[in-house]
Design a protein around this motif. Structure first.
Motif, short mmCIF file in Angstrom:
data_model
loop_
_atom_site.label_atom_id
_atom_site.label_comp_id
_atom_site.label_asym_id
_atom_site.label_seq_id
_atom_site.Cartn_x
_atom_site.Cartn_y
_atom_site.Cartn_z
N LYS A 1 93.90 -39.73 -1.46
CA LYS A 1 93.52 -38.55 -2.25
C LYS A 1 93.24 -38.96 -3.70
O LYS A 1 92.30 -38.46 -4.33
N TRP A 2 94.07 -39.82 -4.22
CA TRP A 2 93.85 -40.32 -5.59
C TRP A 2 92.52 -41.08 -5.66
O TRP A 2 91.72 -40.88 -6.58
N GLN A 3 92.29 -41.97 -4.71
CA GLN A 3 91.07 -42.78 -4.72
C GLN A 3 89.80 -41.93 -4.64
O GLN A 3 88.81 -42.22 -5.32
N GLN A 4 89.84 -40.88 -3.84
CA GLN A 4 88.64 -40.08 -3.61
C GLN A 4 88.50 -38.92 -4.59
O GLN A 4 87.50 -38.21 -4.56
N GLY A 5 89.48 -38.74 -5.48
CA GLY A 5 89.39 -37.64 -6.43
C GLY A 5 89.59 -36.29 -5.79
O GLY A 5 88.86 -35.33 -6.09
N THR A 6 90.60 -36.19 -4.91
CA THR A 6 90.93 -34.92 -4.26
C THR A 6 92.41 -34.61 -4.40
O THR A 6 93.05 -34.17 -3.46
N THR A 7 92.97 -34.84 -5.59
CA THR A 7 94.39 -34.62 -5.81
C THR A 7 94.71 -33.16 -6.09
O THR A 7 95.87 -32.75 -6.00
N GLY A 8 93.72 -32.37 -6.48
CA GLY A 8 93.96 -31.00 -6.89
C GLY A 8 94.26 -30.87 -8.37
O GLY A 8 94.52 -29.76 -8.86
N PHE A 9 94.19 -31.98 -9.10
CA PHE A 9 94.36 -31.97 -10.56
C PHE A 9 92.99 -32.31 -11.16
O PHE A 9 92.53 -33.46 -11.07
N PRO A 10 92.31 -31.33 -11.73
CA PRO A 10 90.88 -31.46 -12.06
C PRO A 10 90.51 -32.67 -12.91
O PRO A 10 89.52 -33.35 -12.60
N LEU A 11 91.24 -32.95 -13.98
CA LEU A 11 90.83 -34.06 -14.83
C LEU A 11 91.04 -35.40 -14.12
O LEU A 11 90.23 -36.32 -14.27
N VAL A 12 92.11 -35.52 -13.36
CA VAL A 12 92.32 -36.74 -12.57
C VAL A 12 91.18 -36.91 -11.57
O VAL A 12 90.62 -38.01 -11.44
N ASP A 13 90.84 -35.85 -10.88
CA ASP A 13 89.77 -35.94 -9.88
C ASP A 13 88.42 -36.24 -10.52
O ASP A 13 87.63 -37.03 -9.99
N ALA A 14 88.15 -35.63 -11.67
CA ALA A 14 86.90 -35.91 -12.37
C ALA A 14 86.81 -37.38 -12.76
O ALA A 14 85.75 -38.01 -12.64
N ALA A 15 87.91 -37.92 -13.22
CA ALA A 15 87.93 -39.33 -13.62
C ALA A 15 87.68 -40.26 -12.44
O ALA A 15 86.88 -41.20 -12.53
N MET A 16 88.35 -39.99 -11.33
CA MET A 16 88.19 -40.86 -10.17
C MET A 16 86.78 -40.75 -9.59
O MET A 16 86.23 -41.73 -9.08
N ARG A 17 86.18 -39.59 -9.67
CA ARG A 17 84.81 -39.43 -9.20
C ARG A 17 83.82 -40.09 -10.17
O ARG A 17 82.78 -40.62 -9.76
N GLN A 18 84.13 -40.04 -11.46
CA GLN A 18 83.29 -40.76 -12.42
C GLN A 18 83.27 -42.25 -12.09
O GLN A 18 82.22 -42.89 -12.14
#
Length: 492
Positions: free
Chosen positions: A341-358
């Motif tokens: 979930k962390w790797q794919q940017g699907t943690t449910g925490f928007p800024l974390v997910d945005a960073a991982m997707r970037q």
């Protein structure tokens, strides 16, 4: 007789000590210079290099081949598998080209240093001399020490001593070497032609094996300049137009131009750290309004310096070991679903997910977000920092061991000068401070783009297409506190 220059993480003509000195010596003895790059694809994979870093290195090599040709220097590029195979390849090249000298610039990583020492030992047996030069740092790697001869373990003290040394030995750069005389001996030219034709799967820089069209179709590769001329234009643009706002702008991920964007060029050695230092220092000395911001960026260069010195002084850092030995006892969680979930940017925490997707979309991540995502993985999720270090290396176009390892160990509180383990970065608070309107989040998490700013930062209730938070932050912190305390008690 010719001189063989072995390029590694120094893919440039300007301020290249090995190349410059080899060319000087060739002029003195009336000989020629040949250059080589030995592509160790298996080793890159073992060191977790991903496609982004590997392909960018190849693009930089394409430019290097063209630039060297202007100096009448041929660049021979071979596939060799791993570091062990580089040594016989170099010795074979030297013997076939009648080269009695091999010139290269030092690298700080342990495997690379062991390989270079093995090359020196084997070359001596065949009468070949090896010459290595400091290149990746402002000051000789591993030689900034306390009065008692021990290493600095804290950045602040290291910085103070490094600045003193830089006052004593001001930074200077080397010019591009003069053009070499064309090789006139038919036998020498014939040897190079044969080597170019029979070099293996890669042959010579510029042939179809590098698939330049593939780079043009890759949006990540399109974003980053790979020529030396473009690199200097980017450095000049940063120092002339943006560095004066670096300090107030550098923490806002929505404004990538607030950073230098030079890290990929420094990682491959397309720009030397000395060139960057002198350009920023000139701003600091000549523009009072920009002195503070320029000084802050110079500090970042010294952090880079610090991590490279540590790699030399603490070889265990190259072997996946924590800088603080007591932290080896932390009971990290084996949680592959949470890691995914962390790797794919699907943690449910928007800024974390945005960073991982970037990271996945661009091959780069803003430094503020590198800290946040690293703290989230190693602290809130209590997943081994080495999993994150590996993931970053597999995706970053600017990935290098020293900076990546140093940053991850800082965030995980296992490294030097690390954040105290009980201090965390809240993904909500970080978004409120550095993405107040949620613009960066909306860019990389389009599921939230239609929401008001506050809802983008911390959605209330269910949002179609976007996951709910994967954990309670308070519970995650409590779990981490217990784990770190148990590791501390196990040492007493």
């Amino acid at each position: 007789m010719s001189h063989l220059v072995w390029f590694r993480a120094d893919l440039r003509l300007h301020d290249n000590p090995a190349l410059h000195t080899a060319c000087q010596q060739a002029v003195i003895d009336g000989s020629g210079v040949v250059a080589c790059f030995l592509r160790p694809q298996d080793q890159w994979e073992n060191h977790h290099w991903g496609e982004n870093r590997a392909r960018f290195t190849e693009r930089c090599l394409l430019d290097l081949g063209h630039e060297l040709a202007q100096l009448n220097i041929s660049l021979i590029c071979w596939d060799v598998g791993d570091f062990n195979q580089q040594i016989p390849a170099l010795l074979s090249l030297s013997q076939q080209l009648s080269c009695q000298h091999i010139w290269a610039n030092e690298e700080p990583e342990l495997n690379e240093r062991l390989r270079d020492q093995a090359l020196i030992n084997q070359a001596q047996k065949t009468g070949i001399q090896c010459h290595f030069y400091n290149d990746q740092t402002l000051l000789p790697m591993g030689q900034i020490l306390k009065k008692d001869g021990t290493p600095y373990r804290v950045y602040g003290a290291f910085r103070k001593q490094a600045l003193k040394e830089l006052e004593r030995f001001p930074v200077q750069t080397l010019p591009i070497p003069q053009s070499m005389s064309c090789i006139t001996e038919a036998s020498q030219q014939d040897k190079i032609t044969v080597l170019q034709a029979d070099a293996g799967s890669l042959n010579v820089v510029g042939v179809s094996a590098f698939q330049p069209k593939a780079y043009l179709d890759d949006p990540i590769q399109q974003r980053w300049p790979a020529t030396e001329a473009q690199a200097f234009r980017l450095l000049d643009s940063f120092c002339q137009e943006r560095i004066c706002q670096y300090d107030p702008q550098r923490d806002f991920p929505g404004n990538a131009e607030g950073t230098s964007l030079l890290s990929p060029l420094m990682a491959t050695g397309k720009l030397s750290v000395k060139s960057c230092w002198l350009s920023a220092q000139q701003v600091q000395l000549s523009q009072p309004q920009g002195a503070q911001s320029a000084g802050r960026w110079l500090d970042e260069l010294l952090w880079r310096e610090f991590y490279r010195h540590l790699l030399v002084l603490y070889p265990e850092l190259s072997c996946c070991q924590p800088f603080k030995p007591e932290r080896a006892q932390i009971p990290w969680r084996n949680a592959p679903d949470d890691l995914a979930k962390w790797q794919q940017g699907t943690t449910g925490f928007p800024l974390v997910d945005a960073a991982m997707r970037q990271l996945k979309e661009t091959g780069w991540m803003h430094n503020r977000l590198r800290m946040l995502t690293a703290v989230f993985l190693s602290k809130y999720l209590l997943i081994d920092w080495r999993e994150g270090e590996r993931w970053f290396m597999q995706h970053l176009v600017d990935g290098d061991l020293a900076s990546n390892n140093g940053g991850w160990q800082w965030a995980a509180s296992t490294g030097t000068d690390s954040v105290p383990y009980f201090r965390l970065l809240s993904p909500y608070r970080q978004a409120e401070r550095f993405d107040a309107q949620g613009a960066f989040i909306a860019r990389f998490v389009p599921e939230l783009a239609s929401l008001p700013a506050k809802q983008r930062i911390q959605p209330k209730g269910y949002v179609k297409g976007y996951p709910v938070p994967m954990l309670d932050l308070r519970e995650g912190k409590d779990r981490m506190m217990a784990a770190f305390k148990s590791a501390s008690f196990s040492q007493t």
